[in-house]
Design a protein around this motif. Structure first.
Motif, short mmCIF file in Angstrom:
data_model
loop_
_atom_site.label_atom_id
_atom_site.label_comp_id
_atom_site.label_asym_id
_atom_site.label_seq_id
_atom_site.Cartn_x
_atom_site.Cartn_y
_atom_site.Cartn_z
N ALA A 1 -2.38 0.38 4.64
CA ALA A 1 -3.44 -0.24 3.85
C ALA A 1 -4.74 0.53 4.00
CB ALA A 1 -3.62 -1.70 4.28
N ALA B 1 0.82 -1.21 0.00
CA ALA B 1 0.00 0.00 0.00
C ALA B 1 0.85 1.26 0.00
CB ALA B 1 -0.95 0.00 1.21
N ASP C 1 -1.21 -5.04 3.45
CA ASP C 1 0.13 -4.54 3.70
C ASP C 1 0.55 -4.95 5.10
OD1 ASP C 1 1.91 -2.05 2.29
OD2 ASP C 1 2.31 -2.44 4.40
N THR D 1 -0.79 2.40 -4.38
CA THR D 1 -1.90 3.35 -4.38
C THR D 1 -2.14 3.89 -5.77
OG1 THR D 1 -1.36 3.96 -2.09
CG2 THR D 1 -2.78 5.46 -3.33
N PHE E 1 -6.56 -3.48 -0.39
CA PHE E 1 -5.14 -3.36 -0.11
C PHE E 1 -4.76 -4.24 1.08
CE2 PHE E 1 -6.11 0.55 -2.33
CZ PHE E 1 -5.01 0.73 -3.16
#
Length: 266
Positions: free
Chosen positions: A33, A8, A27, A13, A25
């Motif tokens: 995230a 993320a 992460d 992004t 997302f």
């Protein structure tokens, strides 16, 4: 289409914003995230979960991409892609862990804040899911540069590793000069040094760890430092031939170059 983006950071992004899909997302940093999901209107997924997605995209540092592919490939129903920046190892890991899935490696050749731009693309095993993703990227104004893993990674030895090493070496070696003493070439290098050193150190470290190129810059600098005047002229002619061809090198030998007064002729 639903897409799981593993990673993320800024590139993950960007990918979530650039495609036309429902995104989630995952992460190691849950806050990252959540921030990425809020920015693009997506969701947060469990990094160690088993929920499948039509597409899994790895947006992790290039030094971790092969491990991430091994861990996340089973969650991809149709396709697996990456935007890590190194292609041969990523593609080999995709083929190993997702042999029956669509596989595409992408390298946006720009910082996310400068999008759109050129994106290097290797379609290792294309299909409808990845075709839709690539069409969405093109619709955002990006130019897709079809390539191969070896060609891309070989180019990055110069485009990234050698270039960054040269600029960082200048940034480390240069000393401050009195105002007004700047020459055009110095000013351009100063601008590049400021641009590079405003980035993320880990990204530059990963590039140097992944691609060769810095040693060649160091060797060339050592040759220049050790050269006598005649040897330096020969090195100059070699450099001119590399960039401008033999005709330019011959002209550089026979015509004044604007440097005899101590300036840099530009």
């Amino acid at each position: 289409m639903d897409v799981l983006i593993v990673g993320a950071g800024s590139m993950g992004t960007w990918f979530g914003e650039a495609i036309d899909a429902r995104v989630a997302f995952a992460d190691v940093d849950g806050d990252a995230a959540a921030a990425a999901a809020e920015r693009v209107g997506g969701a947060v997924a469990d990094l160690e979960g088993e929920e499948p997605y039509e597409v899994v995209c790895l947006a992790v540092p290039m030094t971790h991409v092969t491990g991430a592919i091994a861990e996340q490939a089973d969650r991809a129903k149709h396709a697996i892609v990456d935007v890590s920046g190194v292609m041969e190892p990523a593609l080999e890991a995709m083929e190993r862990h997702a042999p029956d899935k669509e596989r595409v490696s992408l390298h946006p050749l720009f910082a996310p804040e400068r999008a759109p731009g050129s994106i290097a693309v290797v379609r290792d095993r294309s299909g409808p899911a990845t075709d839709d993703l690539l069409a969405a990227l093109e619709a955002r104004g990006n130019e897709l540069l079809e390539t191969t893993g070896p060609d891309h990674d070989g180019a990055m030895e110069t485009v990234q590793a050698a270039t960054h090493a040269a600029v960082l070496s200048f940034a480390l070696a240069a000393e401050s000069v009195p105002e007004g003493f700047e020459t055009p070439i110095y000013e351009e290098l100063r601008t590049l040094a400021r641009q590079v050193t405003a980035g993320t150190p880990r990204v530059y470290a990963d590039i140097q760890a992944t691609f060769d190129g810095a040693d060649a810059v160091a060797d060339a600098a050592a040759d220049i430092a050790a050269a006598d005047p005649e040897e330096l002229e020969a090195l100059y002619r070699e450099a001119a031939a590399n960039w401008h061809g033999e005709r330019s090198a011959d002209r550089a030998e026979s015509e004044p170059d604007g440097d005899e007064s101590g300036g840099d002729g530009a």
